[in-house]
Design an enzyme around this catalytic site. Structure first.
Site, PDB file in Angstrom:
ATOM      1  N   LYS A  14       0.828  -1.214   0.000  1.00 23.48           N
ATOM      2  CA  LYS A  14       0.000   0.000   0.000  1.00 23.48           C
ATOM      3  C   LYS A  14       0.854   1.252   0.000  1.00 23.48           C
ATOM      4  CE  LYS A  14      -2.013  -0.495   3.815  1.00 23.48           C
ATOM      5  NZ  LYS A  14      -1.109  -1.607   4.134  1.00 23.48           N
ATOM      6  N   LYS A  40       3.524   1.904  11.707  1.00 29.19           N
ATOM      7  CA  LYS A  40       4.911   1.767  11.228  1.00 29.19           C
ATOM      8  C   LYS A  40       5.477   3.099  10.750  1.00 29.19           C
ATOM      9  CE  LYS A  40       4.548  -1.362   8.013  1.00 29.19           C
ATOM     10  NZ  LYS A  40       3.079  -1.429   7.917  1.00 29.19           N
ATOM     11  N   ASP A 125      -5.603  -4.722   7.791  1.00 33.19           N
ATOM     12  CA  ASP A 125      -5.781  -6.063   8.347  1.00 33.19           C
ATOM     13  C   ASP A 125      -6.961  -6.096   9.317  1.00 33.19           C
ATOM     14  OD1 ASP A 125      -3.225  -7.882   7.676  1.00 33.19           O
ATOM     15  OD2 ASP A 125      -2.604  -5.802   7.858  1.00 33.19           O
TER      16      ASP A 125
END
Length: 272
Positions: A14, A40, A125
């Site tokens: 992504k 992240k 997710d």
């Protein structure tokens, strides 16, 4: 102002797709803001030539929202793309979605949510309250699902489609599905599988991005493909995607698949 969000499974590409899309849009003369909505905080690194910019959540923790200025959270990268990273909590402590909520609140207060195009790069997710905020609160008007032909990547994309369907019924939400982007692993039958998946969920595959060593080379050099290899075939793919995203006026409410339907679909296109 067009606001789009790229959602997909962690590790599917992504951020690479988002950064190169933003770079292509910037090269086309658009005023682009990219917001990394992942703990992240690596969404904008290649636009910033490898630099890790301060995250909104880190600054809020250190000093409080009232002491932060726009120049401390918004940084200008390649092709004039303005870059923001939401950040996240310390590992094992707190809610990762909190970074997204705090970021949007701060950017609104600072008047920084502006431009021709805002690109939200969002972890997909788990579509919890925080990660769903771009869709739930009416920021992301068009959602693009980034997936490969791998089953768990399609599973995550299907879950996000389910979230869009649910959120579309809310009065404050204006999100819909603008298309599916295949960030390929170059496996046999993958393009056909993702195209059929998109059709089954009431959408279409808007781009097929082949796996290319050019992407890895560009990242080693801390650049987007658009900057590192502007004449490459891979750069042309991102330019084509950017043109399609900028001009898009079509979207839909998805019809997500049941798990057994998804498994049957994957089996149909996977050579045994």
């Amino acid at each position: 102002m067009k606001q789009i969000a790229l959602y997909g499974k962690g590790g599917i590409g992504k951020s690479t797709t988002s950064a190169n899309l933003s770079a292509a849009l910037g090269e086309a003369g658009l005023d682009v803001l990219q917001i990394g909505c992942d703990p992240k905080h690596d969404s904008t690194r290649m636009l910033m030539h490898g630099a890790w910019i301060p995250t909104v959540l880190d600054l809020v923790r250190e000093r409080g929202e009232g002491e932060i200025t726009p120049d401390e959270v918004v940084f200008t990268g390649y092709a004039g793309v303005r870059c923001v990273e939401a950040g996240g909590p310390e590992p094992g402590i707190g809610c990762a979605g909190r970074g997204i909520i705090a970021t949007f609140q701060l950017l609104e207060r600072l008047g920084a949510l502006k431009g021709d195009m805002i690109v939200y790069d969002v972890l997909g997710d788990v579509v919890c309250g925080g990660f769903a905020m771009p869709m739930r609160e009416g920021y992301a008007q068009e959602v693009y699902l980034v997936t490969s032909g791998e089953l768990m990547s399609l599973y995550a994309a299907n879950n996000i489609a389910r979230a869009i369907t649910r959120l579309s019924k809310r009065s404050r939400s204006s999100c819909s599905l603008a298309g599916v982007i295949c960030n390929a692993k170059n496996t046999e039958g993958e393009e056909e599988l993702v195209r059929e998946f998109a059709r089954r969920i009431n959408s279409e595959m808007v781009a097929y991005i082949p796996r290319s060593r050019t992407v890895q080379l560009a990242e080693i050099h801390r650049q987007t493909v658009m900057e590192y290899a502007p004449a490459s075939e891979q750069a042309a793919v991102y330019r084509s995607l950017a043109a399609q995203v900028a001009a898009n006026t079509r979207s839909s409410i998805p019809t997500p698949l049941e798990m057994d339907e998804l498994e049957d679909l994957a089996l149909q296109f996977t050579p045994v």
